[in-house]
Scaffold this motif. Structure first.
Motif, PDB file in Angstrom:
ATOM      1  N   TRP A  93      30.386  37.680  37.048  1.00  0.00           N
ATOM      2  CA  TRP A  93      31.793  37.808  36.646  1.00  0.00           C
ATOM      3  C   TRP A  93      32.425  36.444  36.426  1.00  0.00           C
ATOM      4  O   TRP A  93      33.147  36.236  35.446  1.00  0.00           O
ATOM      5  CB  TRP A  93      32.564  38.566  37.718  1.00  0.00           C
ATOM      6  CG  TRP A  93      32.323  40.032  37.736  1.00  0.00           C
ATOM      7  CD1 TRP A  93      31.688  40.780  36.783  1.00  0.00           C
ATOM      8  CD2 TRP A  93      32.694  40.948  38.773  1.00  0.00           C
ATOM      9  NE1 TRP A  93      31.646  42.104  37.167  1.00  0.00           N
ATOM     10  CE2 TRP A  93      32.257  42.241  38.363  1.00  0.00           C
ATOM     11  CE3 TRP A  93      33.345  40.816  39.993  1.00  0.00           C
ATOM     12  CZ2 TRP A  93      32.469  43.376  39.158  1.00  0.00           C
ATOM     13  CZ3 TRP A  93      33.550  41.935  40.774  1.00  0.00           C
ATOM     14  CH2 TRP A  93      33.126  43.205  40.359  1.00  0.00           C
ATOM     15  N   ALA A  94      32.181  35.503  37.329  1.00  0.00           N
ATOM     16  CA  ALA A  94      32.755  34.166  37.186  1.00  0.00           C
ATOM     17  C   ALA A  94      32.279  33.527  35.884  1.00  0.00           C
ATOM     18  O   ALA A  94      33.071  32.926  35.133  1.00  0.00           O
ATOM     19  CB  ALA A  94      32.375  33.300  38.380  1.00  0.00           C
ATOM     20  N   ARG A  95      30.996  33.666  35.598  1.00  0.00           N
ATOM     21  CA  ARG A  95      30.423  33.067  34.396  1.00  0.00           C
ATOM     22  C   ARG A  95      30.936  33.753  33.132  1.00  0.00           C
ATOM     23  O   ARG A  95      31.354  33.086  32.172  1.00  0.00           O
ATOM     24  CB  ARG A  95      28.898  33.161  34.467  1.00  0.00           C
ATOM     25  CG  ARG A  95      28.177  32.488  33.306  1.00  0.00           C
ATOM     26  CD  ARG A  95      26.675  32.541  33.527  1.00  0.00           C
ATOM     27  NE  ARG A  95      26.148  33.912  33.558  1.00  0.00           N
ATOM     28  CZ  ARG A  95      25.753  34.538  34.667  1.00  0.00           C
ATOM     29  NH1 ARG A  95      25.833  33.952  35.849  1.00  0.00           N
ATOM     30  NH2 ARG A  95      25.283  35.778  34.613  1.00  0.00           N
ATOM     31  N   GLU A  96      30.935  35.075  33.109  1.00  0.00           N
ATOM     32  CA  GLU A  96      31.332  35.797  31.908  1.00  0.00           C
ATOM     33  C   GLU A  96      32.818  35.622  31.585  1.00  0.00           C
ATOM     34  O   GLU A  96      33.196  35.543  30.414  1.00  0.00           O
ATOM     35  CB  GLU A  96      31.009  37.283  32.065  1.00  0.00           C
ATOM     36  CG  GLU A  96      29.511  37.577  32.044  1.00  0.00           C
ATOM     37  CD  GLU A  96      29.207  39.053  32.221  1.00  0.00           C
ATOM     38  OE1 GLU A  96      28.023  39.423  32.054  1.00  0.00           O
ATOM     39  OE2 GLU A  96      30.131  39.840  32.520  1.00  0.00           O
ATOM     40  N   HIS A  97      33.659  35.560  32.611  1.00  0.00           N
ATOM     41  CA  HIS A  97      35.096  35.399  32.383  1.00  0.00           C
ATOM     42  C   HIS A  97      35.511  33.934  32.331  1.00  0.00           C
ATOM     43  O   HIS A  97      36.660  33.633  31.997  1.00  0.00           O
ATOM     44  CB  HIS A  97      35.887  36.129  33.466  1.00  0.00           C
ATOM     45  CG  HIS A  97      35.777  37.625  33.385  1.00  0.00           C
ATOM     46  ND1 HIS A  97      36.542  38.382  32.520  1.00  0.00           N
ATOM     47  CD2 HIS A  97      34.978  38.500  34.053  1.00  0.00           C
ATOM     48  CE1 HIS A  97      36.234  39.662  32.664  1.00  0.00           C
ATOM     49  NE2 HIS A  97      35.282  39.761  33.575  1.00  0.00           N
ATOM     50  N   GLY A  98      34.582  33.032  32.660  1.00  0.00           N
ATOM     51  CA  GLY A  98      34.888  31.610  32.601  1.00  0.00           C
ATOM     52  C   GLY A  98      35.969  31.191  33.578  1.00  0.00           C
ATOM     53  O   GLY A  98      36.835  30.369  33.242  1.00  0.00           O
ATOM     54  N   VAL A  99      35.918  31.730  34.817  1.00  0.00           N
ATOM     55  CA  VAL A  99      36.943  31.437  35.817  1.00  0.00           C
ATOM     56  C   VAL A  99      36.295  30.960  37.102  1.00  0.00           C
ATOM     57  O   VAL A  99      35.114  31.226  37.374  1.00  0.00           O
ATOM     58  CB  VAL A  99      37.801  32.684  36.118  1.00  0.00           C
ATOM     59  CG1 VAL A  99      38.479  33.191  34.851  1.00  0.00           C
ATOM     60  CG2 VAL A  99      36.972  33.798  36.770  1.00  0.00           C
ATOM     61  N   TRP A 100      37.064  30.230  37.904  1.00  0.00           N
ATOM     62  CA  TRP A 100      36.688  30.002  39.294  1.00  0.00           C
ATOM     63  C   TRP A 100      37.078  31.254  40.055  1.00  0.00           C
ATOM     64  O   TRP A 100      38.243  31.678  40.002  1.00  0.00           O
ATOM     65  CB  TRP A 100      37.394  28.768  39.848  1.00  0.00           C
ATOM     66  CG  TRP A 100      36.672  27.492  39.527  1.00  0.00           C
ATOM     67  CD1 TRP A 100      36.460  26.965  38.282  1.00  0.00           C
ATOM     68  CD2 TRP A 100      36.077  26.594  40.465  1.00  0.00           C
ATOM     69  NE1 TRP A 100      35.757  25.796  38.381  1.00  0.00           N
ATOM     70  CE2 TRP A 100      35.519  25.524  39.715  1.00  0.00           C
ATOM     71  CE3 TRP A 100      35.975  26.559  41.855  1.00  0.00           C
ATOM     72  CZ2 TRP A 100      34.849  24.463  40.317  1.00  0.00           C
ATOM     73  CZ3 TRP A 100      35.316  25.493  42.455  1.00  0.00           C
ATOM     74  CH2 TRP A 100      34.755  24.462  41.702  1.00  0.00           C
ATOM     75  N   LEU A 101      36.129  31.850  40.749  1.00  0.00           N
ATOM     76  CA  LEU A 101      36.336  33.129  41.417  1.00  0.00           C
ATOM     77  C   LEU A 101      36.167  32.964  42.926  1.00  0.00           C
ATOM     78  O   LEU A 101      35.105  32.533  43.402  1.00  0.00           O
ATOM     79  CB  LEU A 101      35.337  34.164  40.903  1.00  0.00           C
ATOM     80  CG  LEU A 101      35.468  35.579  41.471  1.00  0.00           C
ATOM     81  CD1 LEU A 101      36.794  36.212  41.062  1.00  0.00           C
ATOM     82  CD2 LEU A 101      34.302  36.450  40.994  1.00  0.00           C
ATOM     83  N   VAL A 102      37.214  33.297  43.662  1.00  0.00           N
ATOM     84  CA  VAL A 102      37.169  33.283  45.122  1.00  0.00           C
ATOM     85  C   VAL A 102      37.080  34.727  45.597  1.00  0.00           C
ATOM     86  O   VAL A 102      38.024  35.504  45.417  1.00  0.00           O
ATOM     87  CB  VAL A 102      38.413  32.594  45.709  1.00  0.00           C
ATOM     88  CG1 VAL A 102      38.350  32.602  47.241  1.00  0.00           C
ATOM     89  CG2 VAL A 102      38.530  31.166  45.189  1.00  0.00           C
ATOM     90  N   VAL A 103      35.954  35.088  46.143  1.00  0.00           N
ATOM     91  CA  VAL A 103      35.724  36.456  46.629  1.00  0.00           C
ATOM     92  C   VAL A 103      36.216  36.494  48.073  1.00  0.00           C
ATOM     93  O   VAL A 103      35.600  35.912  48.964  1.00  0.00           O
ATOM     94  CB  VAL A 103      34.240  36.830  46.531  1.00  0.00           C
ATOM     95  CG1 VAL A 103      34.037  38.260  47.007  1.00  0.00           C
ATOM     96  CG2 VAL A 103      33.741  36.657  45.102  1.00  0.00           C
TER      97      VAL A 103
END
Length: 275
Positions: free
Chosen positions: A70-80
């Motif tokens: 998800w982080a890669r596909e949406h191009g975001v920094w993702l904090v789970v």
């Protein structure tokens, strides 16, 4: 740069939660870069057996691969916000916050330090995280394109010394994914968040669980983004969805320059010199 908090009504079934999260991620603002936070218990919520079923060793497993993708596909920094992770040689789990960069690489993790073992006047009554989880014992502050991120999870919010330690390590954005109960959230959620923002002069990003989760468990919602002055920049009181607000590094720097409380703090030195 924008901060985004995603609010979720998670249940005990990861595939169902995964589908809802995927739908919410497709509602992200179009601009980049984005720092996106999911709430505590983003994988499963309210069921000890489900937590054990979906727990994975840190760094391995299809659930963590999903977050990386998800982080890669949406191009975001993702904090789970927090997921259950296995502890080698133990039947306990860690409640673990994970940080992925926009290439899907895990940049940091944090094991929840303070466990929620309390009595609440709600339909669930007794909460005992220590029956399933083992407390962590390390703080985590990491660099990112948005500034220095200080990691925490939910019940940590009631312990200001943790956030002071994060600030002393350079934190500029405090991450507070949560699943506050409806009772405690209505009474304390926003005042505690504003206190942590004001006293540490940090942005606060707080994604929350919301609604009815079964077995008498209700969460407060009110996912919120606060600036270093304690002002509410965005809030979602009820329902699933997301909130977003711009990050203004110059505002943070200005507040710290005009009121340099970190440089004025004396008690730590006084206590050290006068045991």
């Amino acid at each position: 740069m924008e901060l985004v908090a995603i609010q979720l009504n998670a249940g005990a079934d990861w595939p169902a939660n995964q589908a809802r999260l995927e739908g919410l991620l497709h509602q992200l603002p179009p601009g980049r870069p984005l720092l996106v936070q999911l709430p505590e218990n983003a994988v499963v919520f309210g069921n000890r057996e489900a937590a054990r079923r979906w727990a994975e060793p840190l760094g391995r497993g299809p659930v963590q691969e999903t977050f990386s993708r998800w982080a890669r596909e949406h191009g975001v920094w993702l904090v789970v916000g927090a997921i259950p992770t296995c502890i080698e040689g133990s039947d306990k789990l860690h409640s673990t916050c994970l940080v992925y960069d926009d290439q899907g690489r895990r940049q940091a993790h944090y094991h929840k330090v303070h466990l929620f073992d309390v009595q609440v006047a709600d339909g669930h009554g007794r909460y005992q995280e220590s029956a399933t989880y083992q407390a962590g014992n390390e703080l985590c502050v990491i660099d990112s394109p948005f500034g220095r991120l200080g990691l925490s999870i939910c019940y940590d919010l009631r312990f200001p010394e943790l956030y002071r330690a994060l600030r002393e390590r350079g934190a500029e954005i405090l991450m507070v994914p949560a699943a506050f109960t409806r009772v405690t959230g209505q009474a304390h959620w926003l005042p505690l968040l504003q206190a942590r923002a004001i006293e540490n002069q940090c942005y606060v990003l707080a994604a929350a669980q919301v609604g009815d989760h079964g077995a008498g468990r209700q969460t407060w919602g009110h996912s919120v983004i606060l600036d270093p002055w304690g002002e509410i920049k965005a809030c979602l009181p009820t329902g699933e969805g997301l909130v977003a607000a711009p990050l203004e590094p110059e505002r943070l720097a200005g507040i710290r320059r005009q009121m340099p409380v970190a440089q004025h703090a004396r008690l730590t030195a006084v206590w050290r010199d006068n045991p």
